[in-house]
Design a protein around this motif. Structure first.
Motif, short mmCIF file in Angstrom:
data_model
loop_
_atom_site.label_atom_id
_atom_site.label_comp_id
_atom_site.label_asym_id
_atom_site.label_seq_id
_atom_site.Cartn_x
_atom_site.Cartn_y
_atom_site.Cartn_z
N TRP A 25 0.83 -1.19 0.00
CA TRP A 25 0.00 0.00 0.00
C TRP A 25 0.87 1.24 0.00
O TRP A 25 1.95 1.25 0.56
CB TRP A 25 -0.89 0.03 1.25
N THR A 26 0.35 2.32 -0.58
CA THR A 26 1.03 3.61 -0.57
C THR A 26 0.16 4.59 0.20
O THR A 26 -1.04 4.69 -0.03
CB THR A 26 1.28 4.12 -2.00
N GLY A 27 0.80 5.30 1.13
CA GLY A 27 0.08 6.26 1.96
C GLY A 27 1.06 7.08 2.77
O GLY A 27 2.25 7.14 2.45
N TYR A 28 0.58 7.69 3.83
CA TYR A 28 1.40 8.58 4.66
C TYR A 28 1.55 8.03 6.08
O TYR A 28 0.61 7.44 6.62
CB TYR A 28 0.75 9.96 4.75
N ILE A 29 2.71 8.28 6.68
CA ILE A 29 2.91 7.99 8.09
C ILE A 29 2.47 9.24 8.84
O ILE A 29 3.03 10.31 8.65
CB ILE A 29 4.38 7.65 8.41
N SER A 30 1.44 9.11 9.65
CA SER A 30 0.90 10.22 10.41
C SER A 30 0.96 9.88 11.89
O SER A 30 1.69 8.98 12.29
CB SER A 30 -0.55 10.49 9.96
N LYS A 37 -5.49 14.00 7.59
CA LYS A 37 -5.57 15.45 7.42
C LYS A 37 -5.88 15.74 5.96
O LYS A 37 -5.56 14.95 5.08
CB LYS A 37 -4.24 16.13 7.80
N LYS A 38 -6.47 16.90 5.71
CA LYS A 38 -6.79 17.29 4.34
C LYS A 38 -5.52 17.38 3.49
O LYS A 38 -5.46 16.88 2.38
CB LYS A 38 -7.50 18.64 4.34
N ASP A 39 -4.50 18.01 4.04
CA ASP A 39 -3.24 18.18 3.31
C ASP A 39 -2.16 17.35 3.99
O ASP A 39 -1.41 17.84 4.83
CB ASP A 39 -2.82 19.66 3.30
N MET A 40 -2.07 16.07 3.65
CA MET A 40 -1.09 15.19 4.27
C MET A 40 0.35 15.60 3.94
O MET A 40 1.24 15.40 4.73
CB MET A 40 -1.32 13.74 3.85
N LYS A 41 0.55 16.22 2.76
CA LYS A 41 1.90 16.64 2.37
C LYS A 41 2.46 17.70 3.33
O LYS A 41 3.64 17.73 3.60
CB LYS A 41 1.91 17.17 0.95
N ALA A 52 6.53 12.90 19.05
CA ALA A 52 7.49 13.22 20.10
C ALA A 52 6.77 13.47 21.43
O ALA A 52 7.33 13.20 22.51
CB ALA A 52 8.32 14.44 19.72
N GLY A 53 5.54 13.93 21.37
CA GLY A 53 4.74 14.20 22.56
C GLY A 53 3.98 12.99 23.08
O GLY A 53 3.21 13.10 24.03
N GLY A 54 4.13 11.84 22.43
CA GLY A 54 3.49 10.62 22.94
C GLY A 54 2.46 9.97 22.05
O GLY A 54 1.99 8.87 22.35
N ALA A 55 2.08 10.63 20.94
CA ALA A 55 1.12 10.00 20.02
C ALA A 55 1.82 8.82 19.32
O ALA A 55 3.05 8.77 19.22
CB ALA A 55 0.64 11.01 18.98
N LYS A 56 1.04 7.90 18.84
CA LYS A 56 1.60 6.74 18.14
C LYS A 56 1.59 6.99 16.63
O LYS A 56 0.68 7.62 16.11
CB LYS A 56 0.77 5.50 18.46
N PRO A 57 2.60 6.47 15.92
CA PRO A 57 2.56 6.58 14.46
C PRO A 57 1.47 5.68 13.89
O PRO A 57 1.22 4.59 14.42
CB PRO A 57 3.95 6.13 14.01
N VAL A 58 0.82 6.15 12.83
CA VAL A 58 -0.21 5.38 12.13
C VAL A 58 0.06 5.48 10.63
O VAL A 58 0.78 6.37 10.17
CB VAL A 58 -1.64 5.88 12.45
N PHE A 59 -0.54 4.58 9.87
CA PHE A 59 -0.41 4.57 8.42
C PHE A 59 -1.75 4.97 7.82
O PHE A 59 -2.77 4.37 8.13
CB PHE A 59 0.01 3.18 7.94
N VAL A 60 -1.76 6.00 6.98
CA VAL A 60 -2.98 6.54 6.39
C VAL A 60 -3.00 6.25 4.90
O VAL A 60 -2.09 6.65 4.16
CB VAL A 60 -3.08 8.06 6.62
N VAL A 61 -4.04 5.54 4.46
CA VAL A 61 -4.26 5.25 3.04
C VAL A 61 -5.65 5.78 2.71
O VAL A 61 -6.65 5.23 3.15
CB VAL A 61 -4.17 3.74 2.74
N GLY A 62 -5.69 6.88 1.96
CA GLY A 62 -6.98 7.51 1.68
C GLY A 62 -7.60 8.02 2.96
O GLY A 62 -6.99 8.80 3.69
N LYS A 81 5.28 10.33 2.52
CA LYS A 81 4.54 9.38 1.70
C LYS A 81 5.45 8.17 1.47
O LYS A 81 6.59 8.33 1.05
CB LYS A 81 4.15 10.01 0.36
N VAL A 82 4.93 6.99 1.76
CA VAL A 82 5.72 5.77 1.66
C VAL A 82 4.91 4.65 1.03
O VAL A 82 3.68 4.72 0.95
CB VAL A 82 6.22 5.31 3.06
N THR A 83 5.62 3.61 0.61
CA THR A 83 4.99 2.38 0.16
C THR A 83 5.39 1.29 1.14
O THR A 83 6.58 1.12 1.43
CB THR A 83 5.42 2.02 -1.27
N ILE A 84 4.40 0.59 1.66
CA ILE A 84 4.63 -0.43 2.67
C ILE A 84 4.16 -1.78 2.17
O ILE A 84 3.06 -1.90 1.63
CB ILE A 84 3.90 -0.07 3.98
#
Length: 100
Positions: A25-30, A37-41, A52-62, A81-84
């Motif tokens: 899949w291709t998407g963003y690490i958020s 978010k509307k503007d992931m870029k 850094a404040g404690g939130a966890k990384p997630v993978f967003v596809v669409g 933007k990455v491909t996983i």
């Protein structure tokens, strides 16, 4: 009795097969606070700050947000933007390979 046991095992196997999605899949690490978010870029700085404040990384596809089972693999890709390649089970992603 053996027929019933075999039937239960078959149904369980079918359920497990459909609950697991292996692919690429291709998407963003958020981050888990913001998710989609509307503007992931333009979200990279915010995502890095939230993580850094404690939130966890997630993978967003669409519009879909996946938890990441092995977040250490995405540490240098926050906000990008990455491909996983990996496996998704019940909205949680296990990463095999990540590329930019």
């Amino acid at each position: 009795m053996k027929k019933y046991l075999l039937l239960v095992v078959m149904f369980f196997s079918i359920g497990v097969t459909y609950a697991v999605d292996k692919g690429k899949w291709t998407g963003y690490i958020s981050d888990s606070d913001c998710g989609v978010k509307k503007d992931m870029k333009g979200h990279a700085a915010c995502a890095k700050k939230c993580i850094a404040g404690g939130a966890k990384p997630v993978f967003v596809v669409g519009d879909k947000v996946y938890a990441i089972n092995n977040p250490e693999k995405v540490a240098k890709f926050i906000g990008e933007k990455v491909t996983i390649s990996g496996t998704i089970t019940d909205d949680a992603l296990e990463i095999d390979k990540i590329t930019k």
